[in-house]
Motif scaffolding. Structure first.
Motif, PDB file in Angstrom:
ATOM      1  N   GLU A  87       0.359  -1.274   0.228  1.00 18.66           N
ATOM      2  CA  GLU A  87       0.335   0.007   0.167  1.00 18.66           C
ATOM      3  C   GLU A  87       0.787   1.489  -0.158  1.00 18.66           C
ATOM      4  OE1 GLU A  87      -4.449  -1.666   2.086  1.00 18.66           O
ATOM      5  OE2 GLU A  87      -2.840  -0.285   3.148  1.00 18.66           O
ATOM      6  N   THR A  88       1.801   1.271   0.911  1.00 20.09           N
ATOM      7  CA  THR A  88       2.686   2.320   1.048  1.00 20.09           C
ATOM      8  C   THR A  88       3.399   2.550  -0.430  1.00 20.09           C
ATOM      9  OG1 THR A  88       3.414   2.391   2.928  1.00 20.09           O
ATOM     10  CG2 THR A  88       4.950   3.614   1.898  1.00 20.09           C
ATOM     11  N   ARG A  92      -1.726   2.740  -3.134  1.00 17.88           N
ATOM     12  CA  ARG A  92      -3.560   2.707  -3.471  1.00 17.88           C
ATOM     13  C   ARG A  92      -3.990   1.394  -2.301  1.00 17.88           C
ATOM     14  NH1 ARG A  92      -1.909   3.202  -8.119  1.00 17.88           N
ATOM     15  NH2 ARG A  92      -2.618   4.153  -9.435  1.00 17.88           N
ATOM     16  N   ARG A  93      -5.215   1.649  -1.270  1.00 15.70           N
ATOM     17  CA  ARG A  93      -4.967   0.566   0.005  1.00 15.70           C
ATOM     18  C   ARG A  93      -5.955  -0.156  -0.863  1.00 15.70           C
ATOM     19  NH1 ARG A  93      -8.113   5.267   1.691  1.00 15.70           N
ATOM     20  NH2 ARG A  93      -9.463   3.731   1.501  1.00 15.70           N
ATOM     21  N   CYS A  94      -5.836  -1.669  -0.090  1.00  9.30           N
ATOM     22  CA  CYS A  94      -6.492  -2.870   0.156  1.00  9.30           C
ATOM     23  C   CYS A  94      -7.809  -3.102   0.337  1.00  9.30           C
ATOM     24  CB  CYS A  94      -6.103  -4.026   0.789  1.00  9.30           C
ATOM     25  SG  CYS A  94      -3.838  -4.075   0.064  1.00  9.30           S
ATOM     26  N   SER A  95      -8.040  -1.712   1.166  1.00 11.62           N
ATOM     27  CA  SER A  95      -9.350  -2.153   2.128  1.00 11.62           C
ATOM     28  C   SER A  95     -10.663  -1.078   1.339  1.00 11.62           C
ATOM     29  CB  SER A  95      -9.310  -1.723   3.495  1.00 11.62           C
ATOM     30  OG  SER A  95      -8.806   0.252   3.188  1.00 11.62           O
ATOM     31  N   ARG A  98     -12.208   0.386  -5.153  1.00  9.01           N
ATOM     32  CA  ARG A  98     -11.307   1.162  -6.258  1.00  9.01           C
ATOM     33  C   ARG A  98      -9.749   0.903  -6.844  1.00  9.01           C
ATOM     34  NH1 ARG A  98     -14.669   6.110  -6.737  1.00  9.01           N
ATOM     35  NH2 ARG A  98     -16.244   5.284  -8.281  1.00  9.01           N
ATOM     36  N   SER A  99      -9.011   0.795  -4.949  1.00  9.14           N
ATOM     37  CA  SER A  99      -7.607   0.837  -5.346  1.00  9.14           C
ATOM     38  C   SER A  99      -7.538  -0.773  -5.442  1.00  9.14           C
ATOM     39  CB  SER A  99      -7.032   1.017  -3.806  1.00  9.14           C
ATOM     40  OG  SER A  99      -7.444   2.782  -3.860  1.00  9.14           O
ATOM     41  N   ALA A 100      -8.190  -1.698  -5.218  1.00  6.23           N
ATOM     42  CA  ALA A 100      -8.269  -3.028  -4.763  1.00  6.23           C
ATOM     43  C   ALA A 100      -8.422  -3.428  -5.879  1.00  6.23           C
ATOM     44  CB  ALA A 100      -8.574  -3.799  -4.082  1.00  6.23           C
TER      45      ALA A 100
END
Length: 114
Positions: A87-88, A92-95, A98-100
């Protein structure tokens, strides 16, 4: 629904992609898929395969850190650490759905060799 199939130019080889359309979309535009993977995954492409494997398995396990840890025989905190590093590095955050989704598509592009 029938399986998606792709023949390789200059070869008699045929690759079957199953019943999901995403792999076929990615292999039908390999330059765009590679560009997408480079943009989204960026720095984690330079890391060892363990991080990408962890992310891939995380998707296969429906986002369960506990299940990933069990399958890899690691402590759950190790999986949490790896995902936070991804993520860092990617921003993009897995939670975030859209990012996932972006991470998933980019990872599929890498796995398909686009």
């Amino acid at each position: 629904m029938s399986s998606a199939r792709c023949t390789h130019p200059g070869s008699n080889a045929v690759t079957v992609y199953g019943h999901t359309p995403l792999p076929l979309v990615l292999v039908s535009a390999p330059d765009a898929a590679r560009s997408l993977a480079d943009e989204i995954l960026g720095p984690i492409l330079e890391l060892d395969d363990e991080d990408r494997d962890t992310l891939d398995l995380w998707f296969d396990c429906g986002g369960s850190n506990t299940e990933v840890a069990q399958r890899l025989n690691y402590h759950r905190n190790t999986i949490h650490y790896r995902l936070r590093r991804i993520e860092t590095l990617t921003g993009r955050r897995c939670s975030d759905p859209r990012s996932a989704a972006e991470l998933y598509v980019a990872l599929r592009a890498v796995r398909l060799g686009s």
